[in-house]
Motif scaffolding. Structure first.
Motif, mmCIF file in Angstrom:
data_model
loop_
_atom_site.group_PDB
_atom_site.id
_atom_site.type_symbol
_atom_site.label_atom_id
_atom_site.label_comp_id
_atom_site.label_asym_id
_atom_site.label_seq_id
_atom_site.Cartn_x
_atom_site.Cartn_y
_atom_site.Cartn_z
ATOM 1 N N GLU A 1 43.940 7.490 86.691
ATOM 2 C CA GLU A 1 43.132 7.025 86.315
ATOM 3 C C GLU A 1 42.490 7.495 84.487
ATOM 4 O O GLU A 1 42.327 6.067 84.245
ATOM 5 N N ALA A 2 43.350 8.241 83.828
ATOM 6 C CA ALA A 2 42.579 8.323 82.962
ATOM 7 C C ALA A 2 43.037 7.226 81.742
ATOM 8 O O ALA A 2 42.603 7.002 80.677
ATOM 9 N N ILE A 3 44.640 6.929 82.112
ATOM 10 C CA ILE A 3 44.817 5.545 81.649
ATOM 11 C C ILE A 3 44.360 3.861 81.883
ATOM 12 O O ILE A 3 44.709 3.815 80.293
ATOM 13 N N GLU A 4 44.027 3.904 82.445
ATOM 14 C CA GLU A 4 42.989 2.952 83.491
ATOM 15 C C GLU A 4 42.460 3.105 82.283
ATOM 16 O O GLU A 4 41.765 1.633 81.827
ATOM 17 N N ILE B 1 30.897 1.835 79.078
ATOM 18 C CA ILE B 1 32.467 2.501 78.609
ATOM 19 C C ILE B 1 33.493 3.601 78.541
ATOM 20 O O ILE B 1 31.735 4.393 77.710
ATOM 21 N N PRO B 2 33.678 4.566 78.990
ATOM 22 C CA PRO B 2 33.785 5.321 79.279
ATOM 23 C C PRO B 2 34.476 6.052 77.426
ATOM 24 O O PRO B 2 35.206 5.146 77.483
ATOM 25 N N VAL B 3 33.893 7.120 77.012
ATOM 26 C CA VAL B 3 34.251 8.049 75.934
ATOM 27 C C VAL B 3 35.543 8.429 76.172
ATOM 28 O O VAL B 3 36.089 8.847 76.828
ATOM 29 N N GLN B 4 36.411 8.324 75.047
ATOM 30 C CA GLN B 4 37.676 8.513 74.808
ATOM 31 C C GLN B 4 37.847 10.467 75.681
ATOM 32 O O GLN B 4 38.528 11.021 76.327
ATOM 33 N N GLU B 5 37.297 11.059 74.795
ATOM 34 C CA GLU B 5 36.997 12.189 75.094
ATOM 35 C C GLU B 5 35.929 12.333 76.628
ATOM 36 O O GLU B 5 36.700 13.499 76.428
ATOM 37 N N ASP B 6 35.039 12.160 76.899
ATOM 38 C CA ASP B 6 34.925 12.057 78.164
ATOM 39 C C ASP B 6 35.746 11.639 79.628
ATOM 40 O O ASP B 6 36.930 12.882 79.668
ATOM 41 N N VAL B 7 36.760 11.305 79.487
ATOM 42 C CA VAL B 7 38.288 10.581 80.275
ATOM 43 C C VAL B 7 39.513 11.964 79.599
ATOM 44 O O VAL B 7 39.710 12.422 81.093
ATOM 45 N N LEU B 8 39.167 12.253 78.479
ATOM 46 C CA LEU B 8 40.255 13.539 77.907
ATOM 47 C C LEU B 8 39.531 14.080 78.959
ATOM 48 O O LEU B 8 40.545 15.845 79.771
ATOM 49 N N GLU B 9 38.362 14.876 78.932
ATOM 50 C CA GLU B 9 38.436 16.196 79.174
ATOM 51 C C GLU B 9 38.119 15.882 80.933
ATOM 52 O O GLU B 9 38.368 17.336 81.473
ATOM 53 N N LYS B 10 37.857 15.203 80.992
ATOM 54 C CA LYS B 10 38.064 14.951 82.652
ATOM 55 C C LYS B 10 39.524 14.966 83.553
ATOM 56 O O LYS B 10 39.678 15.869 84.423
ATOM 57 N N LEU B 11 40.857 14.674 82.541
ATOM 58 C CA LEU B 11 41.432 14.799 82.652
ATOM 59 C C LEU B 11 42.405 16.051 82.958
ATOM 60 O O LEU B 11 42.852 16.294 83.925
ATOM 61 N N ARG C 1 40.385 18.870 83.547
ATOM 62 C CA ARG C 1 39.647 19.840 84.262
ATOM 63 C C ARG C 1 40.581 18.931 86.002
ATOM 64 O O ARG C 1 39.947 19.989 86.839
ATOM 65 N N GLY C 2 41.399 18.168 85.675
ATOM 66 C CA GLY C 2 41.633 17.929 86.746
ATOM 67 C C GLY C 2 40.633 17.074 88.120
ATOM 68 O O GLY C 2 41.542 16.437 88.716
ATOM 69 N N GLU C 3 40.071 16.292 87.363
ATOM 70 C CA GLU C 3 38.884 15.650 87.754
ATOM 71 C C GLU C 3 40.021 13.868 88.036
ATOM 72 O O GLU C 3 39.338 13.845 89.599
#
Length: 69
Positions: free
Chosen positions: A62-65, A43-53, A55-57
Motif C-alpha cells: 500500500e505504501a509503494i502504491e 496526494i499523500p505526503v511521503q512522510e505521512d505514508v512512511l509514518e503510517k507504514l 505504525r503498521g496502519e
C-alpha cells in the motif's frame, strides 16, 4: 473567456470592460457559483505514508502504491 484571455488578471479585465474591480469580482463569483466543484484528495505526503507504514496502519504494498501516484 475574457478572464482567460486576460491571463487571469482582474486588473486587465477592469481595463478591457471599463468596470471596477469589485464589479469584476462579483461577476466572476456569480459565474463560479454555476460550476460544480469536485474536491480532490491531496496526494499523500511521503512522510505521512512512511509514518503510517511504521505504525503498521498500511502494508508495504500500500505504501509503494501511494508513493508511486
Amino acid at each position: 473567456m475574457a478572464f482567460l484571455r486576460c491571463d487571469g488578471s482582474i486588473k486587465e479585465m477592469e481595463r478591457v470592460f471599463g468596470i471596477s474591480y469589485p464589479t469584476v469580482k462579483n461577476r466572476l463569483n456569480r459565474i463560479a457559483e454555476q460550476f460544480e466543484f469536485v474536491e480532490n484528495m491531496p496526494i499523500p505526503v511521503q512522510e505521512d505514508v512512511l509514518e503510517k507504514l511504521a505504525r503498521g496502519e498500511i502494508t508495504v504494498n500500500e505504501a509503494i502504491e501511494r508513493l508511486s501516484k
